[in-house]
Write an enzyme that holds these catalytic residues in place. Sequence first.
Site, mmCIF file in Angstrom:
data_model
loop_
_atom_site.group_PDB
_atom_site.id
_atom_site.type_symbol
_atom_site.label_atom_id
_atom_site.label_comp_id
_atom_site.label_asym_id
_atom_site.label_seq_id
_atom_site.Cartn_x
_atom_site.Cartn_y
_atom_site.Cartn_z
ATOM 1 N N ARG A 92 -3.825 -0.955 5.395
ATOM 2 C CA ARG A 92 -3.337 -0.877 4.017
ATOM 3 C C ARG A 92 -1.992 -1.606 3.888
ATOM 4 N NH1 ARG A 92 -5.334 0.137 -0.774
ATOM 5 N NH2 ARG A 92 -6.989 0.577 0.716
ATOM 6 N N CYS A 116 -7.225 3.713 5.006
ATOM 7 C CA CYS A 116 -8.116 4.816 4.642
ATOM 8 C C CYS A 116 -8.587 4.661 3.208
ATOM 9 C CB CYS A 116 -7.373 6.139 4.788
ATOM 10 S SG CYS A 116 -6.900 6.460 6.479
ATOM 11 N N ASP A 298 -0.292 13.445 3.181
ATOM 12 C CA ASP A 298 -0.904 13.131 4.481
ATOM 13 C C ASP A 298 -1.048 14.359 5.372
ATOM 14 O OD1 ASP A 298 -0.990 10.530 3.620
ATOM 15 O OD2 ASP A 298 0.826 9.909 4.679
#
Length: 410
Positions: A92, A116, A298
């Site tokens: 990312r 992700c 997270d």
Amino acid sequence: MGEIVIKGGKPLFGRVRISGSKNGALPILFATLVTRGVSRLRRVPDIGDVRVAMEILERFGARITEEGDFLCVDTTRLEYTEPPAQLLSKIRASTYLIGASLGRFGRCRLASPGGCNFSDRPIDMHLFAAELFGASLSDGCLCAPSLHGANIYFDKPSVGATTNALILASAVNAVTKIRGFAREPHVMALAEFLVSAGARIDFSEDEITVVGGELHGGRAEIIGDMIEAGTYLCAGLITGGEITVEGVDIGDMTTFVDFITEIGASVSCTCDTVTARMCENGRPAALVASPYPGFPTDLQPIAAPLMASLCGGEIRDDVWRERFGYLSALSRFGVRYTREDNSARIFPSKMTAAAVSAPDLRGGAACVLAALAARGESRIASAQTVLRGYESLDKKFRSVGADIIITDCN
Ligand code: EPU
């Protein structure tokens, strides 16, 4: 494809030294591209995402060497390039080329970033900021014959868009104002690195002022990874053991410490260690993930198996509203849940061994915790998804008594 193989059901006890933060290291690595000289970075974690970032920097001609504890990144002579889309799509953080490549070369080809994909992850705010600096998008390429300072107002906090705006602003010989910015500790750490490279950056309550220009090599010690720290603390709690993490700033972990205290853990802290063990049977809890200083999104997947092993509770995520795909993998370990909008209700569940594939980085780490709690052998395929963000995962878990191996992970 590697597998994480765990024989669970053993309480974990001991100390774990926390590595430098993934999300702290990546912005700084990309930011070296707008500096000319050698940057000296300490505590850069040896993880999958960092290795990919280094490969991308080398494509631009950066020379990366290790000197003792330091990673030295020499960006004196770089050339514009368009790294292969397949490489950029692995992480990312390749979106940080918007600030870095545009800032150094006045152009950047866009490619689909990876990482992700637990949710839609738009980059409209990154592009909005780049355009305010004078860039325009045509045929998938952001170009700016000349960049100028910008007056930016983000209508919600984005770590990535703030990172790109800070990198670009530091590279431009002008004054930039940024409002509505993200305040995560790793955003502050990026600003410190840019200051060490010659930028002038001032933070007030609601505005960042950046005076950019020619930058030289900078220096940074990557901050301790609060997500890794939270993962090991939860592992101690879910197995009925006691783990001390060392090398994290306790100030970054306040909401997490409040959460584990609320569910019944006894927690003791020094300035850079946290120790936690369960002192009661556990209490149900409500957790809301939100931008810093809120509970980190997270860590919400990591908290889920712990809540399931105790009295259950409710999780809401205000950052990534759909970040609950991992629950389907956890259900294979016996975790019971229901979902509604951006929330999930977790019910008290008995963990049993299972074979799953890591759904994404933090979802995979959540499966590791469930496997550590469940008696018997569990297997988590796609180990490299988890190793993207955790340094020496197997060694660190073995050092606190876990029976864990990782097979064929190249
Ligand atoms: N958003 C937009 N438009 C944009 C950018 C973001 O609408 O152009 C929205 C997102 O949809 C989301 C919110 O803004 O709802 C926040 O996203 P943010 O930009 O802050 O996330 P990010 O920069 O893409 C980083 C971390 C993620 C972490 C988030 C939030 C890195 C490389 N990634 O992502 O980390 O979840 O910040 O803290 O730093 C992980 O490590 O597992 C991970 C996913």
